[in-house]
Design a protein around this motif. Structure first.
Motif, short mmCIF file in Angstrom:
data_model
loop_
_atom_site.label_atom_id
_atom_site.label_comp_id
_atom_site.label_asym_id
_atom_site.label_seq_id
_atom_site.Cartn_x
_atom_site.Cartn_y
_atom_site.Cartn_z
N GLN A 153 7.47 3.56 13.00
CA GLN A 153 8.22 2.41 12.51
C GLN A 153 9.09 2.81 11.32
OE1 GLN A 153 8.19 -0.76 13.90
NE2 GLN A 153 7.01 0.24 15.52
N ILE A 154 10.34 2.36 11.34
CA ILE A 154 11.26 2.64 10.24
C ILE A 154 11.16 1.54 9.21
CG2 ILE A 154 13.67 2.97 9.58
CD1 ILE A 154 14.22 4.01 12.37
N THR A 155 10.92 1.92 7.96
CA THR A 155 10.84 0.96 6.86
C THR A 155 11.96 1.23 5.87
OG1 THR A 155 8.43 0.79 7.04
CG2 THR A 155 9.41 0.06 4.98
N SER A 156 12.74 0.22 5.56
CA SER A 156 13.80 0.33 4.55
C SER A 156 13.32 -0.32 3.27
CB SER A 156 15.08 -0.36 5.04
OG SER A 156 15.58 0.26 6.20
N LYS A 157 13.62 0.31 2.15
CA LYS A 157 13.16 -0.22 0.87
C LYS A 157 14.28 -0.10 -0.17
CE LYS A 157 8.91 0.34 -0.39
NZ LYS A 157 7.61 0.92 -0.88
N LYS A 214 14.81 5.06 3.40
CA LYS A 214 14.26 4.79 4.73
C LYS A 214 13.14 5.79 5.00
CE LYS A 214 18.25 2.83 7.18
NZ LYS A 214 19.17 3.00 8.33
N THR A 215 12.03 5.29 5.50
CA THR A 215 10.90 6.15 5.85
C THR A 215 10.39 5.77 7.23
OG1 THR A 215 9.35 4.64 4.75
CG2 THR A 215 10.19 6.49 3.45
N ASN A 243 6.89 5.60 9.47
CA ASN A 243 5.43 5.62 9.44
C ASN A 243 4.92 5.09 10.76
OD1 ASN A 243 2.78 5.78 8.68
ND2 ASN A 243 2.83 3.99 7.32
N SER A 268 11.10 -4.42 0.57
CA SER A 268 10.99 -3.73 1.86
C SER A 268 11.42 -4.63 2.99
CB SER A 268 9.55 -3.27 2.10
OG SER A 268 9.13 -2.38 1.09
N CYS A 269 11.91 -4.00 4.03
CA CYS A 269 12.27 -4.76 5.23
C CYS A 269 12.10 -3.88 6.45
CB CYS A 269 13.69 -5.30 5.14
SG CYS A 269 14.97 -4.06 4.89
#
Length: 264
Positions: free
Chosen positions: A238-242, A232-233, A235, A263-264
């Motif tokens: 916004q949280i992006t899960s990969k 999870k990052t 940016n 990614s989601c």
């Protein structure tokens, strides 16, 4: 409780622990362990210290034994119980493995430091994680725990939540979590240590979940070992899960597929 027909996963309630006489206060992460679908193990401290073993093939006949321990794990396949208890006045842990059916102790060992996380990584081997290193302890023979690797710096002050090895026991992965940044404290940080037994090398990555798998790549003679891990990052708020899927230990001359990311 059943899930709706359109849900991707069907869920059905198999049992409730209170219906088997387990007090609600002991239904916690530190008291209940389930190493496979075969057994549930509950550690009680009141009205007396005991361990309750629930065989899911006959859940209405729980086995309760008077035992004092800080942690209890049932073997994923057989009626073998592992117990861990801290020696009073020390930071050392005493480990014991019992055969429940034979009512006999298989082996025991006194660890020189506290075991902060442990689990059955195979039906014949326990993985033991201390503050500094990871050990493997086989239930066979008289062998003591064997040190596999030292923990990397990214796992210092982490709560260890999982440890796995691939079927060949050549790839090992340790997962920990730590508090998030002051700006996003609710976003728990995940840290991962991937270790190659053959190369005796570690790689530190940011991840909060990981698992091994096997896949036959077209053109390769043998199946490939894969690792998948989730990250999870943040940016721009916004949280992006990969989800990453990577082949491990590719041999020279073999086709190496590109890394897959979702990614989601």
């Amino acid at each position: 409780m059943a899930a709706s027909a359109s849900a991707p996963i069907a869920m059905n309630e198999a049992l409730t622990l209170p219906s088997l006489g387990i007090n609600q206060q002991f239904i916690t992460f530190t008291h209940v362990t389930m190493e496979s679908e075969k057994y549930i193990c509950v550690r009680e401290t009141s009205p007396q210290n005991s361990v309750v073993i629930i065989d899911m093939s006959m859940p209405n006949q729980p086995l309760r034994r008077t035992i004092t321990a800080d942690s209890a794990l049932m073997n994923p396949n057989s009626r073998i119980l592992a117990l861990k208890a801290q020696l009073p006045g020390t930071t050392q842990d005493h480990l014991q493995i019992f055969n429940i059916e034979l009512k006999a102790k298989i082996k025991s060992h006194q660890m020189p430091e506290q075991v902060v996380f442990w689990k059955w990584v195979t039906p014949k081997m326990l993985g033991l994680v201390t503050q500094t290193a990871v050990y493997h302890w086989t239930i066979e023979g008289e062998a003591e725990p064997v040190k596999m690797f030292e923990r990397t710096a990214n796992l210092v002050n982490n709560q260890i939540i999982n440890y796995r090895c691939d079927p060949s026991e050549k790839w090992l992965v340790l997962i920990g979590i730590a508090p998030g940044s002051p700006e996003r404290p609710q976003l728990v940080k995940g840290n991962m240590q991937l270790f190659s037994v053959d190369q005796q090398r570690s790689q530190a990555l940011e991840a909060h979940a990981a698992s091994f798998g096997s896949f036959k790549v077209p053109g390769n003679e043998n199946p490939s070992t894969l690792i998948s891990f989730a990250t999870k990052t943040v940016n721009a708020g916004q949280i992006t899960s990969k989800l990453h899927v990577i082949e491990l230990g590719a041999q020279p001359g073999e086709y190496v597929p590109p890394q897959s990311n979702f990614s989601c």
